[in-house]
Design an enzyme around this catalytic site. Structure first.
Site, PDB file in Angstrom:
ATOM      1  CG  ASP A  30      14.848 -43.669  37.112  1.00 35.70           C
ATOM      2  OD1 ASP A  30      16.076 -43.554  37.301  1.00 35.70           O
ATOM      3  OD2 ASP A  30      13.996 -43.339  37.958  1.00 35.70           O
ATOM      4  CB  THR A  87      25.516 -47.369  46.601  1.00 35.25           C
ATOM      5  OG1 THR A  87      26.539 -46.523  46.047  1.00 35.25           O
ATOM      6  CG2 THR A  87      25.190 -48.463  45.605  1.00 35.25           C
ATOM      7  CG  LEU A 175      31.523 -41.318  34.273  1.00 35.05           C
ATOM      8  CD1 LEU A 175      30.047 -41.342  33.892  1.00 35.05           C
ATOM      9  CD2 LEU A 175      32.400 -41.181  33.039  1.00 35.05           C
ATOM     10  CG  ASN A 230      36.125 -42.417  44.563  1.00 33.60           C
ATOM     11  OD1 ASN A 230      36.708 -41.957  43.583  1.00 33.60           O
ATOM     12  ND2 ASN A 230      34.841 -42.723  44.533  1.00 33.60           N
ATOM     13  CG  PHE A 271      42.265 -34.656  43.476  1.00 30.70           C
ATOM     14  CD1 PHE A 271      40.963 -34.618  43.931  1.00 30.70           C
ATOM     15  CD2 PHE A 271      42.496 -35.121  42.192  1.00 30.70           C
ATOM     16  CE1 PHE A 271      39.911 -35.042  43.131  1.00 30.70           C
ATOM     17  CE2 PHE A 271      41.453 -35.541  41.380  1.00 30.70           C
ATOM     18  CZ  PHE A 271      40.152 -35.496  41.847  1.00 30.70           C
ATOM     19  CB  ALA A 274      44.119 -25.650  50.641  1.00 28.37           C
ATOM     20  N   GLY A 275      40.938 -25.957  50.714  1.00 27.96           N
ATOM     21  CA  GLY A 275      39.647 -25.290  50.747  1.00 27.96           C
ATOM     22  C   GLY A 275      38.739 -25.879  51.798  1.00 27.96           C
ATOM     23  N   GLY A 279      33.179 -32.980  48.687  1.00 31.14           N
ATOM     24  CA  GLY A 279      31.750 -33.234  48.858  1.00 31.14           C
ATOM     25  C   GLY A 279      31.268 -34.063  47.692  1.00 31.14           C
ATOM     26  CB  CYS A 282      31.936 -40.121  44.366  1.00 30.18           C
ATOM     27  SG  CYS A 282      30.968 -40.492  42.893  1.00 30.18           S
TER      28      CYS A 282
END
Length: 545
Positions: A30, A87, A175, A230, A271, A274-275, A279, A282
């Site tokens: 890093d 990214t 992940l 995604n 998935f 509701a909410g 965020g 990803c």
């Protein structure tokens, strides 16, 4: 096998520690000296359940080491070089690939140094000889874990790797923050994409003992698999949120709706919560990047733009609801429970609370926020006036309203009876994750509102004394509410039938909505389709990564 991992963030650290557990000799690299020093002491600089133990084990065994790029001697990269750098989104929505390009260029330069030393002064600077599959041989294999747009691998290979004799493999990660260690050792599938069959098989063998299906394909297809996964999951979230908004109108409960449709094996139950929307590091950036890619390739990906717009709107629902209930928020003490974008992580990237809190402060509210892990990460991103604490009860002291933004177990299992005693009237609860029991909250004296829990929130879970007219929300007369727009409307405050292009959310205008006068897409009768840039406070969060 000797393996190098570039980038010691959430993905890179899990990959490095996981590979060391599997018996490989791993070097984690890093550019941040402070981060590298902490890893050398077997300290993880962020919260991810189980990772600290895994890193300690790897460091103690000697199989996991860490270094800065300048400390790496030529020839130390090993057989595989995993790239796991960030990214983040650019303002345009495009993925910022500067870290990826720098990492790949550095690998190519390191390998050229090795070749120069091995060959001596008479070495040729040309290409490495091609292998049996038509690609260069002799160098390490670059394995891309970072999420990059389709076509990126091909460009990186041509620009940096072919002349250095390095093969390229796309190996996207799947992940989940909060369960990343478990996911590494128990993958649903492994995707390997490369134009070099030998490099692809080398990477595939690395994971074959996990017993997961392995999809071997070309580079661009592997890259699209990641974006497609995604984007589809984000679409499910936005879709159930749209159904939730309808449930608020018709008096249905989206929790039961989700259960009913989720039992269909063609749909599945995951998935469908509701909410306040999705965020994290990803979904927001990957969906935005795919949308940008579609524009670059002259394709109007309208469904994806709707997903983005719905998500931008959802996170502001608490603001609309509190405004509707209290009018002015000046001087109102509001507690926000949850700063991380989801439980079991301290990651605040694209967290709904970080968009909501500044807007509450702008309207004069006194905001107190709590999170068991993310307070310090959120602090520099929030107004200085916000009182931050890891304690929910401390945040609730004297609050007239509370927004549950992240469904940490600590908040769901909170002593809400004690919370009621500490709060002040009217004890408004906006359950942004539908994680609390509405009937119990009502019994404790709270006025409750969830997302899409219309059978509990119209009226807003507040007892109506005998002889009193029914009320909506936090107490408005029901007929007046009908004139102004149904409670929980997609655009609260917009008069039904008006052109969506003229609709406004209180004093937050919605720009860029398609004008349809209650009929066409984006019209008032179907809700307003606003881009994230049109909602103040949302677009600014995009570049956080």
């Amino acid at each position: 096998m000797r393996i190098t991992v570039l980038g010691m963030g959430y993905v890179g650290a899990v990959a490095a520690a996981g590979l060391a557990r599997d018996g490989h000799q791993v070097l984690g690299i890093d550019v941040d000296p402070a981060k590298v020093e902490r890893y050398r002491r077997a300290e993880v600089p962020f919260y991810e359940p189980g990772l600290d133990e895994l890193v300690r084990e790897g460091v103690a065994s000697g199989r996991l080491q860490f270094a800065l790029p300048a400390e790496v001697e030529p020839g130390r990269l090993g057989d595989l070089v995993f790239v796991a750098v960030g990214t983040p989104s650019r303002a345009s929505g495009a993925a910022d690939l500067s870290q990826v390009e720098a990492a790949v260029a550095w690998v190519a330069e390191q390998h050229r140094k090795v070749k120069a030393v091995a060959a001596g002064p008479s070495a040729s600077a040309g290409r490495d000889p091609a292998g049996s599959d038509g690609l260069p041989e002799g160098g390490p294999v670059v394995v891309m874990k970072s999420t990059v747009p389709p076509g990126t691998g091909r460009r990186l290979r041509h620009r940096y790797l072919e002349t250095a004799g390095i093969a390229y493999v796309s190996n996207p990660e799947f992940l989940r923050e909060g369960s990343a260690v478990h996911d590494w050792f128990h993958p649903d599938r492994v995707v390997v994409g490369s134009d070099s069959p030998s490099a692809a098989q080398q990477v595939a063998r690395l994971f074959q003992h996990y017993g997961a299906p392995v999809v071997v394909t070309d580079t661009a297809t592997a890259e699209m698999i990641k974006y497609g996964a995604n984007a589809f999951l984000a679409t499910k979230i936005s879709f159930i949120n749209e159904l939730a908004n309808m449930c608020d109108r018709v008096g249905a409960d989206v929790e039961e709706v989700a259960r009913g449709i989720g039992l269909d094996p063609r749909i599945g139950s995951q998935f469908l919560r509701a909410g306040l929307g999705y965020g994290g590091s990803c979904f927001p950036k990957d969906v935005a990047a795919l949308d940008h890619l579609a524009r670059v390739y002259d394709y109007p990906f309208e469904l994806l733009r709707a997903v983005i717009a719905v998500n931008a709107r959802q996170r502001l629902l608490p603001l609309y609801a509190l405004r509707e209930a209290l009018g002015s928020l000046a001087g109102v003490r509001v507690a926000v429970l949850g700063l991380a974008f989801k439980p079991k992580t301290d990651d605040v990237r694209e967290a709904p609370a970080l968009d909501l809190i500044p807007l509450l402060v702008e309207e004069g509210a006194e905001v107190r926020a709590a999170d068991p892990q993310a307070v310090e990460r959120a602090r520099p991103l929030l107004p200085a006036s916000v009182h931050l604490t890891p304690s929910a009860l401390e945040a609730l002291e004297g609050a007239q309203a509370v927004v549950l933004a992240t469904e940490w177990d600590e908040f769901v299992r909170l002593d809400w009876e004690e919370a009621a005693r500490r709060m002040a009237e009217p004890r408004l609860v906006f359950d942004g994750r539908n994680a609390l029991d509405p009937e119990r909250m009502m019994a404790l004296g709270f006025r409750y509102r969830g997302v899409g829990r219309g059978r509990f929130t119209a009226p807003w879970a507040a007892a109506v004394p005998a002889g009193q007219p029914a009320v909506d929300g936090f107490g408005r007369d029901g007929k007046a509410a009908a004139r102004a727009g149904a409670p929980g409307a997609v655009v609260p405050g917009a008069v039904a039938g008006r052109s969506a292009s003229k609709a406004a959310v209180g004093d937050v205008p919605v720009h860029g909505a398609a004008s349809a006068d209650g009929a066409g897409p984006g019209g008032a009768a179907q809700g307003v389709l606003a881009t994230p840039e049109a909602v103040p406070g949302v677009a600014a969060a995009r570049d956080r990564d």
